[in-house]
Motif scaffolding. Structure first.
Motif, PDB file in Angstrom:
ATOM      1  N   HIS A   8       0.864  -1.189   0.000  1.00  0.00           N
ATOM      2  CA  HIS A   8       0.000   0.000   0.000  1.00  0.00           C
ATOM      3  C   HIS A   8       0.901   1.241   0.000  1.00  0.00           C
ATOM      4  O   HIS A   8       1.938   1.232   0.659  1.00  0.00           O
ATOM      5  CB  HIS A   8      -0.903  -0.004   1.237  1.00  0.00           C
ATOM      6  CG  HIS A   8      -2.059   0.941   1.130  1.00  0.00           C
ATOM      7  ND1 HIS A   8      -1.938   2.286   1.340  1.00  0.00           N
ATOM      8  CD2 HIS A   8      -3.371   0.712   0.817  1.00  0.00           C
ATOM      9  CE1 HIS A   8      -3.119   2.864   1.167  1.00  0.00           C
ATOM     10  NE2 HIS A   8      -4.010   1.930   0.846  1.00  0.00           N
ATOM     11  N   CYS A  35      -0.535  -0.305   4.998  1.00  0.00           N
ATOM     12  CA  CYS A  35       0.132  -1.566   4.684  1.00  0.00           C
ATOM     13  C   CYS A  35       0.217  -2.419   5.954  1.00  0.00           C
ATOM     14  O   CYS A  35      -0.119  -3.610   5.943  1.00  0.00           O
ATOM     15  CB  CYS A  35       1.523  -1.272   4.117  1.00  0.00           C
ATOM     16  SG  CYS A  35       2.543  -2.720   3.866  1.00  0.00           S
ATOM     17  N   THR A  80       6.782  -3.757   1.545  1.00  0.00           N
ATOM     18  CA  THR A  80       6.823  -2.326   1.891  1.00  0.00           C
ATOM     19  C   THR A  80       7.495  -1.477   0.804  1.00  0.00           C
ATOM     20  O   THR A  80       7.585  -0.267   0.939  1.00  0.00           O
ATOM     21  CB  THR A  80       7.576  -2.105   3.223  1.00  0.00           C
ATOM     22  OG1 THR A  80       8.875  -2.694   3.118  1.00  0.00           O
ATOM     23  CG2 THR A  80       6.849  -2.738   4.391  1.00  0.00           C
ATOM     24  N   SER A 118       5.471   1.467  -0.404  1.00  0.00           N
ATOM     25  CA  SER A 118       4.957   2.459   0.564  1.00  0.00           C
ATOM     26  C   SER A 118       5.826   3.708   0.483  1.00  0.00           C
ATOM     27  O   SER A 118       7.058   3.614   0.539  1.00  0.00           O
ATOM     28  CB  SER A 118       4.987   1.877   1.979  1.00  0.00           C
ATOM     29  OG  SER A 118       4.171   0.730   2.049  1.00  0.00           O
TER      30      SER A 118
END
Lengths: 452, 89
Positions: free
Chosen positions: A35, A41, A85, A88
């Motif tokens: 995300h 996330c 990640t 992000s």
């Protein structure tokens, strides 16, 4: 009807020889949790782990009761978090580590692995961000484990990553200095990391794995030791055969439990990891098996040959007992987690150099080794480079889990408690490797990586 | 479900009677039974079928364990699959 002595034999293995299922590990893909916002996330990671592993512990306990066989650990491994990640745009991946910690505790497991990055050939921005956050993540969580793959036989050794990991390990030790550098016990540096390892601290759910999977790690050093006591003084042909027979029985039990767990959870069965995993308990030691073969103390001359034979025989015995064998599969030699290894290291017979030689012929590497707190980052990196070279050249997994115990020196011992045990601080060589590590770059893949 | 019960401990009068009475009360059928004295220890294995049992496997297991404690014996019940897997190819 089954033979009464066979039944007694199984009960004795469980009651007196520490036979158990060491771990049922559920691998969960987090690839759908990426995300742009890090906190979102982390929330997706938390929700998914809780949803998938909701019944893991309950199911493990039910199987334990029905079969009457202890299942020591229930654990979770996830997709290397650096991949999750990567996209992000704000915040630190530590938020995801905290979400993993909370989710794992909510599910009742005792470790969760996968705060990991795969950088054997190079770093992405996401990899760098994750690796930089490892010390904080391990200091601020309790049961999250981390691993970094710095080399493969196909890619060679990423020496920039090797240098970086020396510094990260030092930072981990400093941030958890009040607990003897405990953060380092949850961090593994790999060469040729495997994607389906159920054992901690190195477990992660590889990118080639399915949505969710059950992997099982069996154990049984005590059972092998006991079987070898029955063939004292006999030739290695007999020793090898005895180990094979024992490994077969242990693995059949592992396969049965793995299949049962997978069926009940409605998740595919992945692999059985045929590892002899010791614990600090007396009677559950790999070192004592080697000594039973005729060595006065583990670490003396002959130890490498004994371990090579043990490792090979365990695989040969186990392979026919399981549908799918994977993970690390071999004998583990973690110093602090093995009562016999601790004694051998304390006596000065088992040294870091001998352990390095032993890692050429067994399943992993320099595992749970405490070294003086003043050991430099470059020396730690050089130790990692040596292990990685063994793995890359021999096309096997090797790893380093080393603890530069803050404020401690040779002669001290670090007590981590529980399964992680007690580590005597072992000496390292004094002369510097700093210029070697400062070169950076990549050690090219070996000739035999070109197999196509 | 087929399960193996093992009863191990010092020999005395009435072990089989008490254990089988408990099984009958739980509506668990005995399929096979073998008993011997191994190294002076009473050792009995019983193959049972719990399919028609009037209680859960957990409850049966706990009841047997309690009976064992009361009689100074180790009594346990485990799924037969475990032993078959380990000792039969």
């Amino acid at each position: 009807m089954l033979n009464i002595s066979d039944i007694r034999q199984t009960l004795d293995m469980i009651d007196k020889q520490h036979l158990d299922i060491r771990t049922i590990t559920m691998g969960i893909s987090l690839r759908d949790c990426a995300h742009p916002d890090m906190d979102s996330c982390a929330q997706k990671v938390y929700d998914k782990i809780c949803r998938k592993a909701e019944k893991l512990v309950e199911t493990g306990c039910a199987i334990e009761r029905e079969f009457g066989i202890p299942i020591v650990n229930k654990r979770i491994s996830v997709t290397p978090v650096a991949l999750v990640t990567e996209s992000s745009e704000n915040g630190s991946p530590v938020a995801v580590a905290k979400a993993m910690d909370a989710a794992a505790k909510n599910c009742g497991v005792n470790f969760i692995g996968g705060y990991s990055a795969l950088v054997h050939k190079g770093f992405t921005e996401g990899d760098r961000r994750l690796i930089a956050s490892i010390p904080e993540a391990l200091a601020e969580t309790e049961i999250v484990c981390s691993s970094v793959n710095v080399a493969t036989t196909k890619a060679g050794i990423n020496m920039d990553a090797v240098a970086l990991m020396g510094r990260i390990i030092k930072q981990c030790a400093e941030l958890t200095a009040h607990k003897g550098g405990f953060g380092c016990a949850k961090l593994v540096v790999f060469a040729n990391a495997v994607e389906d390892n159920p054992f901690m601290a190195g477990a992660f759910h590889g990118v080639g794995e399915s949505e969710c999977v059950i992997n099982v790690g069996v154990s049984g050093p005590g059972v092998v030791h006991c079987a070898l006591k029955e063939v004292k003084g006999q030739s290695f042909d007999v020793v090898a055969d005895t180990i094979k027979r024992t490994a077969f029985r242990i693995t059949r039990m592992g396969q049965l439990v793995a299949q049962e767990a997978a069926n009940r959870l409605g998740v595919p069965f992945g692999v059985v990891d045929l590892s002899l995993a010791p614990t600090p308990a007396v009677g559950d030691s790999v070192a004592r098996i080697l000594e039973e073969m005729g060595l006065e103390v583990c670490g003396t001359h002959g130890t490498t040959a004994a371990l090579a034979m043990l490792n090979d025989a365990v695989k040969k015995g186990g392979i026919m007992a399981s549908g799918h064998v994977g993970g690390l599969s071999g004998a583990f030699i973690p110093v602090s987690e093995d009562e016999g290894m601790i004694a051998a290291a304390q006596s000065g017979v088992l040294t870091l150099d001998k352990l390095e030689a032993m890692t050429c012929v067994c399943s992993v590497g320099l595992d749970m080794i405490a070294v003086p707190g003043h050991t430099s980052a470059e020396t730690i990196s050089a130790i990692i480079a040596d292990e990685a070279a063994i793995g890359v050249i021999n096309q096997k997994t090797t790893a380093v889990r080393i603890i530069p115990a803050p404020g401690m020196d040779v002669g001290d011992t670090v007590d981590f408690g529980g399964l992680l045990g007690t580590a005597p601080v072992m000496p390292v060589h004094g002369p510097s490797s700093a210029e070697f590590i400062a070169r950076g770059g990549r050690i090219p893949a070996p000739m035999h990586s070109l197999r196509n | 479900m087929k399960a193996i019960m093992t009863v191990i401990g010092p020999d005395r009068v009435g072990i089989i009677a008490e254990v089988s009475a408990l099984l009958a009360k739980s509506n668990v059928n005995i399929l096979d039974l073998s008993q011997t004295i191994m190294e002076e220890i009473f050792t009995m294995t019983i193959l049972v079928d719990t399919a028609a049992a009037n209680c859960t496997f957990d409850a049966l297991s706990s009841a047997l364990e309690a009976k064992g404690e009361e009689m100074g014996l180790s009594i346990r019940i485990q799924r037969r699959d475990l032993f078959t897997a380990m000792h039969r190819i």
